[in-house]
Design a protein around this motif. Structure first.
Motif, mmCIF file in Angstrom:
data_model
loop_
_atom_site.group_PDB
_atom_site.id
_atom_site.type_symbol
_atom_site.label_atom_id
_atom_site.label_comp_id
_atom_site.label_asym_id
_atom_site.label_seq_id
_atom_site.Cartn_x
_atom_site.Cartn_y
_atom_site.Cartn_z
ATOM 1 N N VAL A 139 23.955 17.253 29.961
ATOM 2 C CA VAL A 139 25.414 17.230 30.066
ATOM 3 C C VAL A 139 25.891 18.182 31.163
ATOM 4 O O VAL A 139 26.868 17.910 31.866
ATOM 5 C CB VAL A 139 26.048 17.588 28.701
ATOM 6 N N ARG A 140 25.204 19.276 31.354
ATOM 7 C CA ARG A 140 25.596 20.239 32.384
ATOM 8 C C ARG A 140 25.214 19.805 33.795
ATOM 9 O O ARG A 140 25.618 20.451 34.760
ATOM 10 C CB ARG A 140 24.936 21.594 32.112
ATOM 11 N N GLU A 154 29.964 14.881 37.843
ATOM 12 C CA GLU A 154 30.681 14.334 38.992
ATOM 13 C C GLU A 154 30.615 12.816 39.058
ATOM 14 O O GLU A 154 31.024 12.232 40.061
ATOM 15 C CB GLU A 154 30.116 14.928 40.286
ATOM 16 N N SER A 155 30.102 12.183 38.017
ATOM 17 C CA SER A 155 30.006 10.729 38.022
ATOM 18 C C SER A 155 31.399 10.100 37.956
ATOM 19 O O SER A 155 32.256 10.536 37.183
ATOM 20 C CB SER A 155 29.160 10.257 36.837
ATOM 21 N N VAL A 157 21.658 8.846 35.066
ATOM 22 C CA VAL A 157 23.030 8.536 34.639
ATOM 23 C C VAL A 157 23.314 7.081 34.984
ATOM 24 O O VAL A 157 23.015 6.635 36.101
ATOM 25 C CB VAL A 157 24.051 9.467 35.331
ATOM 26 N N PHE A 158 23.881 6.336 34.044
ATOM 27 C CA PHE A 158 24.271 4.956 34.299
ATOM 28 C C PHE A 158 25.659 4.711 33.720
ATOM 29 O O PHE A 158 26.171 5.494 32.915
ATOM 30 C CB PHE A 158 23.253 3.971 33.702
ATOM 31 N N ILE A 166 26.133 8.170 22.594
ATOM 32 C CA ILE A 166 27.445 8.463 22.005
ATOM 33 C C ILE A 166 27.924 9.850 22.420
ATOM 34 O O ILE A 166 29.098 10.055 22.749
ATOM 35 C CB ILE A 166 27.374 8.321 20.478
ATOM 36 N N THR A 167 27.010 10.831 22.425
ATOM 37 C CA THR A 167 27.383 12.189 22.812
ATOM 38 C C THR A 167 27.853 12.240 24.263
ATOM 39 O O THR A 167 28.829 12.943 24.599
ATOM 40 C CB THR A 167 26.189 13.127 22.603
ATOM 41 N N SER A 168 27.186 11.511 25.142
ATOM 42 C CA SER A 168 27.605 11.489 26.551
ATOM 43 C C SER A 168 29.031 10.988 26.683
ATOM 44 O O SER A 168 29.845 11.556 27.438
ATOM 45 C CB SER A 168 26.651 10.606 27.358
ATOM 46 N N LEU A 169 29.360 9.929 25.963
ATOM 47 C CA LEU A 169 30.709 9.380 26.056
ATOM 48 C C LEU A 169 31.747 10.320 25.439
ATOM 49 O O LEU A 169 32.874 10.420 25.931
ATOM 50 C CB LEU A 169 30.753 8.015 25.370
#
Length: 909
Positions: A529-530, A536-537, A555-556, A582-585
């Motif tokens: 996550v960091r 910057e995506s 990353v996608f 889910i955590t990424s979102l």
């Protein structure tokens, strides 16, 4: 094993404590140094004279004479103050300690050092402030230092600028520098300057108007007093009844007792006719009276009406009759004189009084026009009263101040804060792939290939968190198939759990051999996550899933997938992978932008996310729980999503948008009317765990899934389906065609790997998060990021404590029809028209004790579609049971007489 884990945890704690200690020591050291320097500079403003005289003496002389520093920070503080104030930047020298304090605070709080903004802003203010004070005061009026307000730097620099560009050029340079600094600090500075300028211009315009009116009023008041003496009266026009005109006497000659008190009505802009209420018995409320109180006759008044003044200063308005009139001046000033006593109305005025009246009305320089108004009752002599009437104009807003900003859906929860990354744990791996291990593996690969007659020209190793990729180039004339055939021999020589050969690597022209590392590294969700690539995506739905062999975070964009299939054996990392997605979102999206629909037949995987129901979850209004665990309710929810999909497509059709991005762009730019049903559309991500179990208990779930997979991507509904049984009955051809993006965790057989990613490779993974990601035909090996249950719980707890919506995002309710509600058991659900072979096949099924779709195809020579339709009719009629995986269907009738009675009820003989 326990001792090894304990030692590794202790080493991690030691490393963390050492780094934290170094950070705290450096930060606090800078903080204390900055505070001491700031105090020294501040005290030097008041004690510089005594301290600098003492500093000019040596230490022995100060001790002998007993000179003590007046600066509370001692002689060191006095020297520091003289250096930063007198010899440097003057009054603004105190900003240097402020910069040091700011750096120390940011190091302690683990914040990035924004040298490009904060420090640079303070530096520019210090330079410009020193120059400004040096230019304005030079070395005059110094109260805080020996050199001057601007210090040695400001005085010398301003003198140099005066020499080259002059005082005016230096002033322009300083003003421009301050404006540019303000723009650098705050980009809205220019707008603030423009607004301040507009306010100043408006205020100055109002002041000028007020002064203009006051000057005009004072000038005309002075003209009223001296008009009779300085300006000669024009000769009045003789009327038909005026025998001997006489010059009108001046107003100064009138007795003071007979002069009425004027009532002046000052009008600042446009003249408005003044009105006076009179009793109803007065037939003529406005009459002109002579000084004796006698009214002027109508004919004489009409004939003696003077022409308008040459400068057009007065306009006469006839309200009722020719005898009475109101004269209004363009200057907005009207004087009404009221006589003290009302006399009887005379039929005709005295001849000698008409010229005086005409002279008074025809004087263009007179500031007021006098109109005599009759009153009903005698009154005492009134006092002078001044009435000021203000005409308020409608206030207009500046064109640039009119808000034209777009609609912001994030303002629904304006105080929402995304979860901090500190809620995640940073798993630090102690072991790394050593050079000895790489050299040893390289030597074994080279020797094994040489033993089988495959010489190698060169070899290259790329170390990843889980596996190391060895890229080799074979000699000329060696087939790639020979290297592929040696997979097991190379694995034997390396003593590895399993290797994977990529022959060739796309785009490189080399053969890749992936060898598992002896000590695997843990990829933490904290580091993922960091990562700069994730933060910057610019993707609509960015997801960081883990690290590649090149040790880069992968990353996608889920919005471009558009749907994702996750499959693998039990315990190989599917649930961790879903939690990572889910955590990424959750870390990148706002509750107004994203909603989840979670279907969990296992009942335990997604239960933690129930806390964020009012923030990120969607459900039907009739449902109580946002996490769907009942397979039947899952079917209803998926059909409800189909209804939502149709509604969104209809909205896009009305708006003329092809996808959700274009639609939301039009809505936020206020080009769509909410009164026509338009609304902001958040993305909806449907996460289904254990799809195999769901489709086994509710076969009708495949229909809405296929509809959503085919049409829902354009309007922002995306599917993530996970299964632990990669079977062709679960992952059908339709699902594979509409799920181009797939994640394969470790499976036990090659056929399962081919079912998931259409090629072998998933059977050669080492498990524990090791996976293959297939996207657009490219296959990437990734080590999935680890996010544990306690981390997910902390994230959900942090989100649930914040302000949320009143309820979950509402999906349209789905009400099944009668056939769906009683499918498979009641006669009422049977179709009205049955196949012509229905009765014969039912009799054969009951007499034979078994039935299947393939048997109907073989025995009756019908196609697959017709055989499947007949089987469905048998199921709905209650003759055979429901499909239960690979098991044969149950025959619910065991004798032909009962079957014949049933067929007779259905109308079949």
């Amino acid at each position: 094993m326990a001792s090894k884990n304990t030692s590794s945890n202790s080493r991690q704690a030691v490393q963390r404590s050492n780094s934290d200690s170094a950070r705290w020591i450096a930060g606090l050291l800078l903080l204390f140094i900055g505070l001491f320097a700031a105090a020294a500079v501040f005290f030097s403003f008041f004690s510089w004279a005594a301290d600098q005289s003492g500093l000019q003496k040596s230490v022995e002389e100060r001790v002998t004479l007993g000179i003590e520093p007046e600066n509370l920070c001692g002689w060191a503080g006095a020297r520091l103050g003289m250096l930063l104030v007198d010899h440097s930047f003057g009054l603004f020298g105190i900003l240097i300690p402020a910069m040091i304090v700011l750096v120390g605070v940011r190091i302690v709080r683990q914040r990035p050092l924004l040298f490009n903004h904060s420090i640079l802003s303070l530096f520019l203010i210090m330079i410009l402030g020193s120059l400004t004070l040096g230019f304005a005061f030079a070395n005059r009026w110094s109260l805080c230092c020996s050199t001057g307000w601007g210090g040695a730097f400001g005085i010398a620099s301003s003198a140099l600028l005066r020499t080259h560009i002059g005082a005016f050029g230096t002033l322009i340079l300083l003003v421009g520098g301050w404006i540019l600094t303000g723009v650098f600090i705050n980009r809205n500075f220019i707008n603030k300057v423009n607004e301040a300028g507009n306010v100043v211009v408006d205020k100055s315009g109002k002041v000028v108007e007020i002064l203009k009116h006051k000057v005009v009023l004072h000038g005309r008041a002075a003209g009223e007093d001296g008009a009779a003496e300085d300006v000669p009266e024009p000769a009045p026009k003789p009327g038909p009844k005026a025998a001997a005109p006489q010059p009108a006497p001046s107003k100064a000659a009138e007795p003071a007792a007979q002069k009425p008190a004027p009532i002046r009505v000052e009008r600042p802009s446009e003249p408005v006719a003044a009105r006076k209420s009179v009793p109803e018995e007065d037939e003529n409320p406005f009459l002109e009276l002579t000084p004796d109180g006698k009214p002027v006759a109508g004919e004489t008044a009409a004939e003696q009406t003077p022409p308008p003044a040459e400068d057009g200063e007065f306009i006469e308005v006839d309200l009722s009759r020719p005898e009475g009139r109101v004269v209004i001046g363009r200057s907005g000033l009207v004087e009404l004189e009221r006589p003290a006593v009302r006399d009887a109305v005379a039929a005709e005025p005295a001849p000698e009084e008409v010229p005086e009246r005409e002279a008074a009305q025809s004087d263009p320089d007179a500031p007021f026009t006098e109109i005599t108004v009759l009153d009903d009752a005698p009154a005492a002599e009134p006092e002078g009263v001044v009435v000021t009437v203000e005409a308020n104009e409608a206030k207009l807003l500046d064109e640039k101040a009119i808000p034209t900003e777009s609609y912001d859906p994030l303002k629904d929860l304006v105080n929402y804060r995304k979860p901090p990354v500190t809620l995640l744990e940073d798993y630090i791996s102690d072991s790394e792939v050593s050079d000895e291990e790489i050299f040893e593996n390289k030597t074994k690969i080279e020797d094994t290939l040489k033993n089988f007659g495959i010489p190698i020209q060169r070899i290259k190793a790329t170390v990843g968190p889980t596996v190391t990729l060895y890229e080799i180039v074979q000699a000329q004339g060696i087939k790639i198939s020979k290297v592929q055939g040696l997979e097991n021999d190379i694995a034997q020589s390396l003593k590895a759990l399993g290797i994977r050969i990529i022959a060739p690597i796309p785009g490189k022209g080399t053969i890749g051999i992936e060898v598992p590392n002896r000590d695997k590294q843990v990829v933490s969700m904290y580091s993922a996550v960091r990562s700069l690539r994730f933060q910057e995506s610019k993707a609509e739905l960015p997801v960081v899933i883990g690290r590649t062999i090149q040790n880069e975070n992968y990353v996608f964009d889920l919005a471009k997938m558009p749907h994702l299939l996750v499959a693998g054996a039990t315990g190989q990392g599917k649930s961790v992978g879903l939690n990572a997605i889910i955590t990424s979102l959750l870390y990148r999206k706002h509750p107004a932008q994203l909603k989840f629909v979670m279907i969990d037949p296992k009942m335990v995987e997604f239960s933690l996310y129930a806390k964020i129901e009012r923030h990120f979850l969607a459900k039907m209004e009739s449902e109580d729980d946002a996490i769907i665990t009942d397979p039947k309710k899952a079917v209803y929810t998926l059909n409800s999503l189909c209804t939502e999909m149709d509604n969104r497509l209809e909205l896009c059709k009305k708006a003329g948008a092809r996808n959700i991005a274009e639609y939301n762009e039009k809505f936020t730019s206020r080009r769509l009317n909410p009164m026509n049903g338009h609304r902001y559309l958040p993305y909806i991500v449907v996460v289904v765990d254990e799809f195999a179990d769901l489709i086994m208990t509710a076969r009708e779930v495949e229909g809405p899934v296929m509809r959503l997979a085919q049409k829902a991507r354009a309007i922002g509904i995306h599917l993530i389906i996970a299964t632990q049984r990669p079977d062709v009955k679960v992952i059908t051809g339709g699902i594979k065609a509409n799920f181009p993006a797939r994640i394969a965790f470790r499976v036990m057989q090659m056929i399962d790997s081919r079912t998931i990613i259409d090629q072998p490779g998933a059977n050669q993974l080492i498990g524990r998060g090791d996976m293959l990601f297939s996207k657009d035909g490219d296959l990437t090996r990734i080590q999935c990021a680890l996010v544990e249950t306690r981390e997910v719980e902390r994230i959900c707890e942090y989100i649930s404590k914040q302000q949320g919506y009143t309820e979950a995002y509402t999906l349209p309710d789905y009400t099944p029809d009668g056939g769906d509600a009683q499918m498979g058991s009641e006669e009422s659900s049977a179709p009205v028209k049955y196949d012509s072979l229905f009765a014969e096949i039912a009799r054969d099924a009951v007499s034979g004790g078994q039935i299947s779709t393939s048997m109907i195809q073989r025995n009756y020579e019908v196609g697959f579609n017709r055989a499947g339709r007949i089987m469905m009719q048998l199921e709905r009629a209650g003759i055979v049971g429901r499909q239960q995986g690979a098991k044969p269907r149950d025959i619910l009738y065991h004798d032909l007489p009962s079957l014949e009675a049933k067929l007779q009820e259905l109308g079949l003989f």
